[in-house]
Design a protein around this motif. Structure first.
Motif, PDB file in Angstrom:
ATOM      1  N   UNK A   1       0.752  -0.822   0.132  1.00  0.00           N
ATOM      2  CA  UNK A   1       0.128   0.133   0.595  1.00  0.00           C
ATOM      3  C   UNK A   1       0.874   0.909   0.118  1.00  0.00           C
ATOM      4  N   UNK A   2       1.906   1.064   0.529  1.00  0.00           N
ATOM      5  CA  UNK A   2       2.790   2.198   0.976  1.00  0.00           C
ATOM      6  C   UNK A   2       3.712   2.761  -0.344  1.00  0.00           C
ATOM      7  N   UNK A   3       4.020   1.229  -1.142  1.00  0.00           N
ATOM      8  CA  UNK A   3       4.369   1.684  -2.887  1.00  0.00           C
ATOM      9  C   UNK A   3       3.443   2.521  -3.395  1.00  0.00           C
ATOM     10  N   UNK A   4       2.571   2.291  -3.614  1.00  0.00           N
ATOM     11  CA  UNK A   4       1.394   2.566  -4.361  1.00  0.00           C
ATOM     12  C   UNK A   4       1.229   4.408  -4.458  1.00  0.00           C
ATOM     13  N   UNK A   6       2.996   5.922  -2.482  1.00  0.00           N
ATOM     14  CA  UNK A   6       4.436   7.052  -2.633  1.00  0.00           C
ATOM     15  C   UNK A   6       4.206   6.893  -4.538  1.00  0.00           C
ATOM     16  N   UNK A   7       3.900   5.871  -4.879  1.00  0.00           N
ATOM     17  CA  UNK A   7       3.885   6.174  -6.966  1.00  0.00           C
ATOM     18  C   UNK A   7       2.519   7.344  -7.196  1.00  0.00           C
ATOM     19  N   UNK A   8       1.394   7.146  -6.578  1.00  0.00           N
ATOM     20  CA  UNK A   8       0.702   8.644  -6.665  1.00  0.00           C
ATOM     21  C   UNK A   8       0.995   9.836  -5.939  1.00  0.00           C
ATOM     22  N   UNK A   9       1.926  10.060  -5.459  1.00  0.00           N
ATOM     23  CA  UNK A   9       2.374  11.128  -4.583  1.00  0.00           C
ATOM     24  C   UNK A   9       2.269  12.443  -5.702  1.00  0.00           C
TER      25      UNK A   9
END
Length: 138
Positions: A1-4, A6-9
């Protein structure tokens, strides 16, 4: 979830830059058809002129390549806008140089639907866009 997450930031920045690029493409169409003595868009739509389509398509692609270079190398949005204007000026200048030094009858040849003339404008415009984008690194 953290990766998503971060990607959407960067999604907001993407939307702003992408929207600005679309506006810049619209402005390019407007200015390019004003700088050239003929209206490529009208030649393409009304007369189905292939030479105009090649020339205008190449000029637009060349500008988009340079615009991509401006977007990927800018340090902030204002920097992007400045380099987008430089890219626009370079593409407009490319047509003027082609007309002045390389093909003085280019306007007449495009209006007469001479496809090789349109293709030359296309490829020179793309080359200018690639060089423009490459020179935007610092």
């Amino acid at each position: 979830m953290e990766t998503i997450t971060h990607s959407l930031s960067g999604l907001f920045s993407f939307v702003i830059y992408f929207a600005a690029c679309l506006v810049a493409l619209f402005l390019f169409k407007h200015f390019y058809t004003k700088v050239t003595p003929h209206d490529e868009w009208k030649l393409i739509k009304d007369r189905r002129n292939s030479a105009a389509a090649w020339a205008f398509g190449g000029a637009t692609l060349g500008f988009a390549i340079a615009l991509g270079g401006a977007a990927s190398n800018s340090v902030n949005f204002l920097d992007f806008v400045i380099w987008a204007i430089v890219a626009l000026a370079a593409q407009l200048l490319a047509f003027k140089l082609i007309r002045a030094f390389y093909m003085p009858r280019i306007v007449e040849r495009i209006e007469n639907d001479e496809v090789p003339a349109g293709m030359m404008v296309c490829f020179i415009s793309i080359a200018i866009g690639v060089l423009n984008a490459a020179c935007m690194t610092y």
